[in-house]
Design a protein around this motif. Structure first.
Motif, PDB file in Angstrom:
ATOM      1  N   THR A   1     -26.511  12.482  21.515  1.00  0.00           N
ATOM      2  CA  THR A   1     -27.681  11.957  20.802  1.00  0.00           C
ATOM      3  C   THR A   1     -28.942  12.764  21.067  1.00  0.00           C
ATOM      4  O   THR A   1     -29.918  12.630  20.332  1.00  0.00           O
ATOM      5  CB  THR A   1     -27.931  10.486  21.164  1.00  0.00           C
ATOM      6  OG1 THR A   1     -28.188  10.368  22.571  1.00  0.00           O
ATOM      7  CG2 THR A   1     -26.729   9.627  20.803  1.00  0.00           C
ATOM      8  N   THR A   2     -28.952  13.597  22.095  1.00  0.00           N
ATOM      9  CA  THR A   2     -30.109  14.469  22.315  1.00  0.00           C
ATOM     10  C   THR A   2     -30.254  15.426  21.134  1.00  0.00           C
ATOM     11  O   THR A   2     -31.344  15.598  20.574  1.00  0.00           O
ATOM     12  CB  THR A   2     -29.958  15.260  23.620  1.00  0.00           C
ATOM     13  OG1 THR A   2     -29.790  14.354  24.710  1.00  0.00           O
ATOM     14  CG2 THR A   2     -31.177  16.142  23.870  1.00  0.00           C
ATOM     15  N   ARG A  16     -31.214  13.387  17.915  1.00  0.00           N
ATOM     16  CA  ARG A  16     -32.631  13.010  17.839  1.00  0.00           C
ATOM     17  C   ARG A  16     -33.528  14.226  17.634  1.00  0.00           C
ATOM     18  O   ARG A  16     -34.576  14.142  16.995  1.00  0.00           O
ATOM     19  CB  ARG A  16     -33.030  12.240  19.094  1.00  0.00           C
ATOM     20  CG  ARG A  16     -32.483  10.816  19.097  1.00  0.00           C
ATOM     21  CD  ARG A  16     -32.859  10.019  20.345  1.00  0.00           C
ATOM     22  NE  ARG A  16     -32.010  10.358  21.467  1.00  0.00           N
ATOM     23  CZ  ARG A  16     -32.379  11.039  22.538  1.00  0.00           C
ATOM     24  NH1 ARG A  16     -33.631  11.493  22.615  1.00  0.00           N
ATOM     25  NH2 ARG A  16     -31.545  11.293  23.522  1.00  0.00           N
ATOM     26  N   GLY A  31     -35.859  14.296  14.448  1.00  0.00           N
ATOM     27  CA  GLY A  31     -37.285  14.322  14.772  1.00  0.00           C
ATOM     28  C   GLY A  31     -38.090  15.371  14.035  1.00  0.00           C
ATOM     29  O   GLY A  31     -39.324  15.302  13.995  1.00  0.00           O
ATOM     30  N   GLU A  66     -42.541   7.447  14.599  1.00  0.00           N
ATOM     31  CA  GLU A  66     -41.393   6.965  15.359  1.00  0.00           C
ATOM     32  C   GLU A  66     -40.672   5.844  14.615  1.00  0.00           C
ATOM     33  O   GLU A  66     -41.302   5.013  13.966  1.00  0.00           O
ATOM     34  CB  GLU A  66     -41.876   6.464  16.726  1.00  0.00           C
ATOM     35  CG  GLU A  66     -40.797   6.284  17.761  1.00  0.00           C
ATOM     36  CD  GLU A  66     -41.369   6.012  19.143  1.00  0.00           C
ATOM     37  OE1 GLU A  66     -41.166   6.827  20.054  1.00  0.00           O
ATOM     38  OE2 GLU A  66     -42.044   4.966  19.290  1.00  0.00           O
ATOM     39  N   TYR A 122     -33.153   4.548  14.468  1.00  0.00           N
ATOM     40  CA  TYR A 122     -32.169   5.253  13.638  1.00  0.00           C
ATOM     41  C   TYR A 122     -30.753   4.724  13.784  1.00  0.00           C
ATOM     42  O   TYR A 122     -29.906   4.985  12.942  1.00  0.00           O
ATOM     43  CB  TYR A 122     -32.221   6.759  13.892  1.00  0.00           C
ATOM     44  CG  TYR A 122     -31.396   7.280  15.056  1.00  0.00           C
ATOM     45  CD1 TYR A 122     -30.105   7.783  14.853  1.00  0.00           C
ATOM     46  CD2 TYR A 122     -31.916   7.318  16.350  1.00  0.00           C
ATOM     47  CE1 TYR A 122     -29.358   8.282  15.899  1.00  0.00           C
ATOM     48  CE2 TYR A 122     -31.183   7.828  17.398  1.00  0.00           C
ATOM     49  CZ  TYR A 122     -29.899   8.301  17.171  1.00  0.00           C
ATOM     50  OH  TYR A 122     -29.165   8.805  18.224  1.00  0.00           O
ATOM     51  N   GLU A 143     -31.939   2.240  18.948  1.00  0.00           N
ATOM     52  CA  GLU A 143     -32.330   3.535  19.489  1.00  0.00           C
ATOM     53  C   GLU A 143     -33.402   4.167  18.607  1.00  0.00           C
ATOM     54  O   GLU A 143     -33.276   4.209  17.387  1.00  0.00           O
ATOM     55  CB  GLU A 143     -31.120   4.462  19.589  1.00  0.00           C
ATOM     56  CG  GLU A 143     -31.428   5.746  20.315  1.00  0.00           C
ATOM     57  CD  GLU A 143     -30.182   6.533  20.694  1.00  0.00           C
ATOM     58  OE1 GLU A 143     -30.326   7.591  21.333  1.00  0.00           O
ATOM     59  OE2 GLU A 143     -29.065   6.096  20.332  1.00  0.00           O
ATOM     60  N   VAL A 156     -36.066   7.296  17.427  1.00  0.00           N
ATOM     61  CA  VAL A 156     -36.238   8.739  17.308  1.00  0.00           C
ATOM     62  C   VAL A 156     -37.723   9.000  17.099  1.00  0.00           C
ATOM     63  O   VAL A 156     -38.417   8.241  16.417  1.00  0.00           O
ATOM     64  CB  VAL A 156     -35.390   9.315  16.153  1.00  0.00           C
ATOM     65  CG1 VAL A 156     -35.786   8.739  14.811  1.00  0.00           C
ATOM     66  CG2 VAL A 156     -35.485  10.830  16.112  1.00  0.00           C
ATOM     67  N   THR A 157     -38.206  10.073  17.710  1.00  0.00           N
ATOM     68  CA  THR A 157     -39.632  10.379  17.714  1.00  0.00           C
ATOM     69  C   THR A 157     -39.892  11.719  17.017  1.00  0.00           C
ATOM     70  O   THR A 157     -39.108  12.660  17.181  1.00  0.00           O
ATOM     71  CB  THR A 157     -40.142  10.460  19.174  1.00  0.00           C
ATOM     72  OG1 THR A 157     -39.858   9.206  19.821  1.00  0.00           O
ATOM     73  CG2 THR A 157     -41.632  10.735  19.225  1.00  0.00           C
ATOM     74  N   GLY A 172     -28.847   7.759  10.352  1.00  0.00           N
ATOM     75  CA  GLY A 172     -30.232   7.796  10.805  1.00  0.00           C
ATOM     76  C   GLY A 172     -31.170   8.241   9.704  1.00  0.00           C
ATOM     77  O   GLY A 172     -32.191   7.597   9.431  1.00  0.00           O
TER      78      GLY A 172
END
Length: 412
Positions: A264-265, A268, A272, A278, A281, A301, A303-304, A332
């Motif tokens: 997920t890193t 996102r 992003g 923000e 998602y 969760e 996302v920014t 998302g």
């Protein structure tokens, strides 16, 4: 007499060693069985009688004499939950390839007939001319119904169409060592295809790069990710790719070759770059906690926005090889109302997987422990693209999904 005693002693020691090995495999099977019983989060949509699985397989593990036989037997156990997102970390040369990452054919039963619904572009099946809409007759000279039966569960409490579809896709993937011979029916005529000749691309295929970026006609940007969503090093590569098409009039993000999932890193990081504020998602749900304590645990969760934001029109391309995190990115974008999704249904891989290791053999295994949902509450695996493309009309070598996206972007 002394020689006979030595021989008897040796035979006793060998028998004791074999018995201990058998117990080792049995203990690991019991560990796997109990772990799945406690943590697997999709029992509510399975027709598996898990207690019957233990009754059926336990005596068989008492006779296992090698690691290879143990792995093959565990693969049969995993067939009982017919979940493409549940698997071992080890395999043998006579194991089936994994779906979707190890296959180039997606198939399912339609009106009780085994039908190819999609082939993976640029892999063997598409290169030899197999296409959506063809009816499967046999694989390696085995009638398809007989072949499917080999990978079907033995412990269902009732018939389940998805169990049958799962087995069909496993058959079409073939063994790691398979040179597949596939016979199909086209307008009543039998045709034979060899998707692993002259090169078995499911073993030999290599991507030229982790990510591709280019400008198409009408200044439409195009970015394709090649099965790298698990690699955090993709983040700066994606940023560079996006910068290279920054002056595009619109952008196509192609996620059709992401079957191995990711983290997920990376998800996102990609999301992003396309949102100005923000937002949520996806939703998670840990069913094991509710099963154990009666207290439901779920969370959303976020996302920014990240660095410079691409604000122009975005289309995301998906297919049956958009798997796991690729599916998460897709829902998302859809939930954030940031993209039009075009393609077929995705791999429909269940939830988020956790990894475990058996205590005796140290063989790893993974399966879904968290359920995942679109922000609107729809299970991720049930998501359908905004625009669904009918691939039965696609000509060999053509890309109907990309063509449909370009048509959509050129509309006034």
């Amino acid at each position: 007499m002394k020689g006979i005693l030595v021989l008897l002693l040796f035979s006793t020691l060998v028998a004791a060693a074999q018995e201990n090995a058998n117990k080792k495999y049995s203990r690991d099977f019991n560990f796997l069985w109990s772990t799945l019983k406690e943590d697997y989060c999709y029992w509510d949509k399975k027709s598996t009688n898990w207690e019957k699985v233990k009754d059926h397989y336990s005596p068989l593990f008492d006779t296992i004499a090698s690691a290879g036989s143990f792995i093959l037997m565990l693969e049969k156990v995993f067939n009982e939950i017919y979940d493409h997102h549940a698997s071992l970390s080890s395999n043998t040369q006579v194991s089936q390839r994994l779906v979707p990452s190890g296959t180039d054919i997606w198939a399912e039963y339609i009106n009780n007939k085994p039908i190819i619904t999609e082939v993976r572009l640029n892999f063997g099946a598409s290169l030899v001319g197999l296409k959506a809409g063809m009816e499967i007759v046999s694989v390696n000279d085995v009638p398809i119904e007989k072949a499917v039966q080999k990978y079907s569960p033995v412990a269902l409490s009732k018939p389940d169409a998805e169990a049958r579809n799962h087995a069909l896709r496993v058959v079409m993937a073939g063994l790691f060592t398979d040179d597949r011979k596939i016979v199909v029916k086209v307008e009543g005529v039998l045709k034979t295809f060899y998707p692993d000749r002259p090169v078995a691309l499911l073993k030999e295929y290599k991507y030229q790069s982790a990510i591709e970026a280019r400008m198409l006609a009408d200044k439409i940007g195009y970015i394709r990710i090649n099965n790298r969503l698990w690699d955090n090093d993709l983040i700066p590569q994606f940023d560079s790719a996006l910068q290279s098409v920054w002056n595009s009039s619109a952008l196509i993000l192609d996620l059709r070759e992401t079957p191995s999932g990711g983290n997920t890193t990376v998800a996102r990081a990609i999301l992003g770059r396309f949102i100005s504020k923000e937002g949520f998602y996806q939703k998670h749900e840990l069913t094991a906690e509710e099963r154990t304590y009666g207290v439901k645990r779920s969370w959303m969760e976020l996302v920014t926005p990240r660095t410079k934001i691409y604000t122009k029109r975005l289309i995301v391309l998906v297919n049956h090889w958009t798997g796991s995190v690729g599916e998460g990115i897709t829902i998302g974008f859809h939930g954030l109302k940031r993209s039009t999704i075009i393609g077929t249904t995705m791999a429909r891989l269940n939830g988020a997987i956790y990894s475990y290791q058996m205590p005796e053999t140290k063989i790893g295994f993974s399966f879904p422990v968290e359920k995942l949902f679109h922000v609107n509450g729809q299970p991720r695996e049930e998501f359908v693209p905004t625009i669904v493309v009918d691939l039965t009309k696609q000509k060999p070598g053509a890309d109907a999904i990309l063509a449909r996206a370009l048509t959509e972007l050129r509309k006034k």
